[in-house]
Design a protein around this motif. Structure first.
Motif, PDB file in Angstrom:
ATOM      1  N   ILE A 574       0.824  -1.206   0.000  1.00 16.72           N
ATOM      2  CA  ILE A 574       0.000   0.000   0.000  1.00 16.72           C
ATOM      3  C   ILE A 574       0.855   1.252   0.000  1.00 16.72           C
ATOM      4  CG2 ILE A 574      -1.743   1.277   1.314  1.00 16.72           C
ATOM      5  CD1 ILE A 574      -2.802  -1.410   2.298  1.00 16.72           C
ATOM      6  N   ILE A 575       1.859   1.304   0.857  1.00 15.55           N
ATOM      7  CA  ILE A 575       2.672   2.514   0.964  1.00 15.55           C
ATOM      8  C   ILE A 575       3.675   2.593  -0.182  1.00 15.55           C
ATOM      9  CG2 ILE A 575       4.375   3.720   2.391  1.00 15.55           C
ATOM     10  CD1 ILE A 575       2.932   2.657   4.841  1.00 15.55           C
ATOM     11  N   ARG A 576       4.400   1.515  -0.424  1.00 11.81           N
ATOM     12  CA  ARG A 576       5.434   1.571  -1.457  1.00 11.81           C
ATOM     13  C   ARG A 576       4.898   1.275  -2.859  1.00 11.81           C
ATOM     14  NH1 ARG A 576      10.337  -2.020   0.201  1.00 11.81           N
ATOM     15  NH2 ARG A 576      11.231  -0.920  -1.589  1.00 11.81           N
ATOM     16  N   GLY A 577       3.692   0.703  -2.934  1.00 13.31           N
ATOM     17  CA  GLY A 577       3.043   0.485  -4.219  1.00 13.31           C
ATOM     18  C   GLY A 577       3.818  -0.459  -5.129  1.00 13.31           C
ATOM     19  N   LEU A 578       3.988  -0.024  -6.403  1.00 15.79           N
ATOM     20  CA  LEU A 578       4.662  -0.859  -7.397  1.00 15.79           C
ATOM     21  C   LEU A 578       6.104  -1.147  -6.996  1.00 15.79           C
ATOM     22  CD1 LEU A 578       4.406  -2.289 -10.099  1.00 15.79           C
ATOM     23  CD2 LEU A 578       5.128  -0.164 -11.225  1.00 15.79           C
ATOM     24  N   ALA A 579       6.758  -0.157  -6.384  1.00 17.97           N
ATOM     25  CA  ALA A 579       8.129  -0.391  -5.930  1.00 17.97           C
ATOM     26  C   ALA A 579       8.163  -1.509  -4.909  1.00 17.97           C
ATOM     27  CB  ALA A 579       8.712   0.893  -5.337  1.00 17.97           C
ATOM     28  N   LEU A 581       5.991  -4.005  -4.805  1.00 19.20           N
ATOM     29  CA  LEU A 581       5.747  -5.253  -5.522  1.00 19.20           C
ATOM     30  C   LEU A 581       7.024  -5.747  -6.195  1.00 19.20           C
ATOM     31  CD1 LEU A 581       3.796  -7.411  -6.524  1.00 19.20           C
ATOM     32  CD2 LEU A 581       3.214  -5.891  -8.426  1.00 19.20           C
ATOM     33  N   VAL A 582       7.731  -4.830  -6.851  1.00 13.81           N
ATOM     34  CA  VAL A 582       9.009  -5.206  -7.481  1.00 13.81           C
ATOM     35  C   VAL A 582       9.987  -5.711  -6.424  1.00 13.81           C
ATOM     36  CG1 VAL A 582      10.997  -4.324  -8.738  1.00 13.81           C
ATOM     37  CG2 VAL A 582       8.685  -3.619  -9.404  1.00 13.81           C
ATOM     38  N   GLY A 583       9.989  -5.043  -5.290  1.00 16.48           N
ATOM     39  CA  GLY A 583      10.885  -5.482  -4.223  1.00 16.48           C
ATOM     40  C   GLY A 583      10.557  -6.891  -3.770  1.00 16.48           C
ATOM     41  N   ARG A 590      15.725 -13.509  -5.736  1.00 12.56           N
ATOM     42  CA  ARG A 590      17.029 -13.658  -5.091  1.00 12.56           C
ATOM     43  C   ARG A 590      17.094 -14.919  -4.248  1.00 12.56           C
ATOM     44  NH1 ARG A 590      18.844  -8.659  -1.538  1.00 12.56           N
ATOM     45  NH2 ARG A 590      17.172  -9.489  -0.214  1.00 12.56           N
ATOM     46  N   ALA A 591      15.946 -15.301  -3.691  1.00  9.55           N
ATOM     47  CA  ALA A 591      15.943 -16.510  -2.879  1.00  9.55           C
ATOM     48  C   ALA A 591      16.216 -17.759  -3.707  1.00  9.55           C
ATOM     49  CB  ALA A 591      14.604 -16.640  -2.163  1.00  9.55           C
ATOM     50  N   LEU A 592      15.990 -17.666  -5.061  1.00  5.83           N
ATOM     51  CA  LEU A 592      16.225 -18.837  -5.909  1.00  5.83           C
ATOM     52  C   LEU A 592      17.712 -19.068  -6.159  1.00  5.83           C
ATOM     53  CD1 LEU A 592      13.429 -18.271  -8.581  1.00  5.83           C
ATOM     54  CD2 LEU A 592      13.308 -19.620  -6.492  1.00  5.83           C
ATOM     55  N   HIS A 593      18.511 -18.038  -6.025  1.00  9.92           N
ATOM     56  CA  HIS A 593      19.946 -18.152  -6.314  1.00  9.92           C
ATOM     57  C   HIS A 593      20.690 -18.529  -5.042  1.00  9.92           C
ATOM     58  CE1 HIS A 593      18.372 -15.774  -9.646  1.00  9.92           C
ATOM     59  NE2 HIS A 593      19.440 -16.164 -10.363  1.00  9.92           N
TER      60      HIS A 593
END
Length: 619
Positions: A574-579, A581-583, A590-593
């Motif tokens: 809600i606060i960070r929005g699309l950023a 979601l990308v995060g 990153r957890a896959l590597h």
């Protein structure tokens, strides 16, 4: 000095003392102690001047304004406030003097006496406040100063835990108190006590039980009524003068005083609930006191029980007399509050003298034989015990009988329970008195016990004098003024009944304790009534067990869930929005590597399967 100036000095002098100590005297404990004691003497003198002059003070000034909303701070000193000023000022001064001797060798004397000054400022602010908003401001300051003083021995984990427990439990009650203040302002458009008293009759039919009960939540916290009573016994981790000042004479009495301040907002349904909460607290705490070995814990549960008496008295409400309907609940509650401040402060300070004389031993079964070694402490402590158990013609005899008469007149079940509580009070107080002072010394610390100096014994003697005379009209009438006219007084057959019941319960409880407990260093109750004893012990521990389970298993897990939802959805989406979601996607990628060939092979195979399924039209 005019009355308004006197009131201003009474309020601000301890704040000035605390400020001077904090800024300039943190490493000069002796000087800090004398500054604090001198300030307490000034407060006591000015309070006595207001009391004996019978001076009313009313003054107010706007503190904050937000549009049409404003908060004023001012003084409302009438007969009720003058009585409370005497209790806080005079008893507080004697406790300051006692602290000179008790804390003489303490390395943090400056912090201790600074904390006492902060507390005096906070408590006096409640007493002289002219509005609920002002009461609440100082109400919270009292909570802070209580935390500070209970936590004086902060290097002990038990003291740190006790201070946090007191602070948190009081915040629970204060939340309800704040809601009640907001409701009051919404209904009346003011929280000024005089304006509320004038407007209440016109709104009598509109006041529901919820409003006074929310305000009562504040008293439940400060005056340690069930189920918010659990902090008071643990608060004995603080120095003994703190126990006497905060947990016997003043802070715990703030809830009773606040209720008497707003008695015009009470309705019968709320008063009935308040009376039963006080009654249940009184008998519960008395049962718990029977099993205690720590001398301060006995007095702590005794305080809980006596506070229950006061709350029950207030809840019993008005009484029809020959002269009409009087606010007997207010009169009886304040009468017992005053006499209780005298004899309970005496008992706590007397326990401090015993603890000092026994080289900081607090287990009553490690004492014994102190009657001859500490004669002044023994004699004054005896008067304190006699007063609290209702020995005829001492202060507690009159105030307890007033409550029992009010209960007999208004509620037979409450009268029966409070009578049983009086029997228990006589039992556990005489039990403690006999074990501590009679028989043979049962430890090295008791064998080498000694009487303390004048700074310790003089406050005991003065408080013993008030414990003897404080219930008489010549003394209490002068202190209370018109408040003394509200005390319920039995006449005729009712007087005879109350007198017989009072003497009978005192003799029954004290006689049982005297003959049941031998002078040997064992708990006769535990030895002879093991199952019942363990049941009383479990009763004492039951609330802590329930609260610990709730906090650990329910509240903490719910808090963790809310924290997770806040981090993911509120802060993340809600606060960070699309950023955000990308995060989140990047965190997953990153957890896959993981740096493992085997893991990459599995991911390759999974991707191949998904690609094949897509190509063949399965998806």
């Amino acid at each position: 000095m005019d009355p308004v100036t006197s009131a201003l000095v009474i309020l601000l002098a301890p704040l000035a003392s605390a400020t001077v100590i904090a800024l300039f005297l943190r490493r000069q404990g002796a000087l800090a102690a004398w500054v604090s004691v001198g300030t307490a003497a000034v407060i006591c003198a000015l309070a006595l001047q207001l009391v004996f002059n019978g001076t009313d003070v009313s003054a107010s000034a706007v503190w904050l304004s937000f549009g049409s909303f404003s908060i004023s701070l001012g003084f409302k000193i009438d007969a009720l406030a003058r009585l409370m000023l005497f209790v806080v000022g005079f008893v507080g001064f004697l406790i300051h003097v006692f602290s000179l001797g008790y804390m003489h060798d303490d390395g943090a004397r400056a912090r201790f006496f600074g904390g006492l000054s902060v507390f005096m400022f906070s408590m006096l602010g409640i007493v002289v406040a002219d509005s609920l908003f002002m009461i609440f401001i100082f109400w919270e300051l009292v909570g802070f100063s209580s935390w500070l003083l209970i936590n004086h021995y902060h290097e002990k984990q038990s003291a740190a835990d006790a201070s946090k427990k007191a602070f948190i439990v009081n915040r629970v009650g204060d939340f309800g108190f704040l809601l009640g203040i907001v409701w009051t302002y919404w209904m009346f458009g003011t929280t000024n006590l005089s304006e509320l008293a004038a407007a209440a009759p016109a709104h009598a039919g509109m006041i529901s039980a919820g409003l006074p009960l929310l305000l009562f939540c504040g008293a439940m916290g400060k005056s340690a009524q069930m189920p918010l009573h659990v902090w008071l016994p643990d608060a004995m981790e603080g120095p003994t003068p703190v126990s006497a000042l905060i947990h016997a004479a003043t802070m715990v009495a703030a809830g009773i005083y606040m209720l008497c301040r707003i008695d015009f907002l009470m309705v019968p349904e709320a008063l009935n609930v308040i009376a039963w909460i006080g009654t249940v607290t009184a008998v519960y705490a008395a049962l718990c006191a029977v099993t205690q070995r720590d001398i301060k814990k006995v007095l702590a549960y005794s305080t809980l029980s006596q506070l229950g008496y006061m709350v029950a008295a207030f809840g019993l409400g008005a009484l029809q007399t020959e002269n009409g309907l009087i606010a007997a609940g207010v009169g009886a509650a304040m009468f017992h509050l005053t006499t209780h401040a005298f004899f309970k402060a005496l008992l706590f300070l007397g326990s401090g003298s015993v603890i000092m004389g026994c080289h900081h031993e607090q287990d009553i079964f490690q004492m014994g034989g102190l009657k001859g070694k500490m004669p002044v402490t023994f004699l004054t402590f005896t008067f304190g015990v006699a007063a609290i158990i209702g020995f005829p013609f001492l202060a507690g005899f009159f105030s307890k009988d007033a409550i029992l008469y009010l209960a007999m007149s208004n509620s037979t079940p409450i009268f029966a329970i409070l009578t049983f509580t009086a029997i228990l009070t006589s039992f556990y107080m005489v039990r403690m008195w006999k074990i501590v002072f009679f028989g043979e010394a049962r430890s090295e610390s008791a064998r080498h016990a000694h009487e303390s100096g004048l700074s310790i014994t003089l406050p005991l003697v003065l408080l013993a004098g008030l414990s003897i005379t404080g219930g008489y009209q010549a003394v209490y009438g002068q202190l209370a003024g018109v408040m003394a006219d509200l005390i319920p007084v039995a006449h005729g057959s009712a007087h005879t009944t109350i007198l017989v019941v009072s003497i009978a319960v005192m003799l029954l409880g004290s006689g049982a304790a005297w003959f049941f407990y031998p002078s040997a260093g064992e708990d006769a109750l535990e030895a002879k009534a093991g199952g019942a004893f363990r049941g009383l012990t479990a009763l004492k521990e039951s609330f802590d067990t329930i609260y610990n389970y709730y906090v650990g298993k329910v509240q903490q897990r719910f808090a963790m869930l809310l924290n997770f939802l806040e981090q993911i959805f509120l802060a993340g989406l809600i606060i960070r929005g699309l950023a955000g979601l990308v995060g989140l996607v990047s965190l997953g990628a990153r957890a896959l590597h993981v740096g493992s060939l085997h893991a990459y092979v599995y991911w390759f195979l999974l991707g191949t399967v998904l690609l094949w399924a897509f190509a063949t039209g399965i998806f």
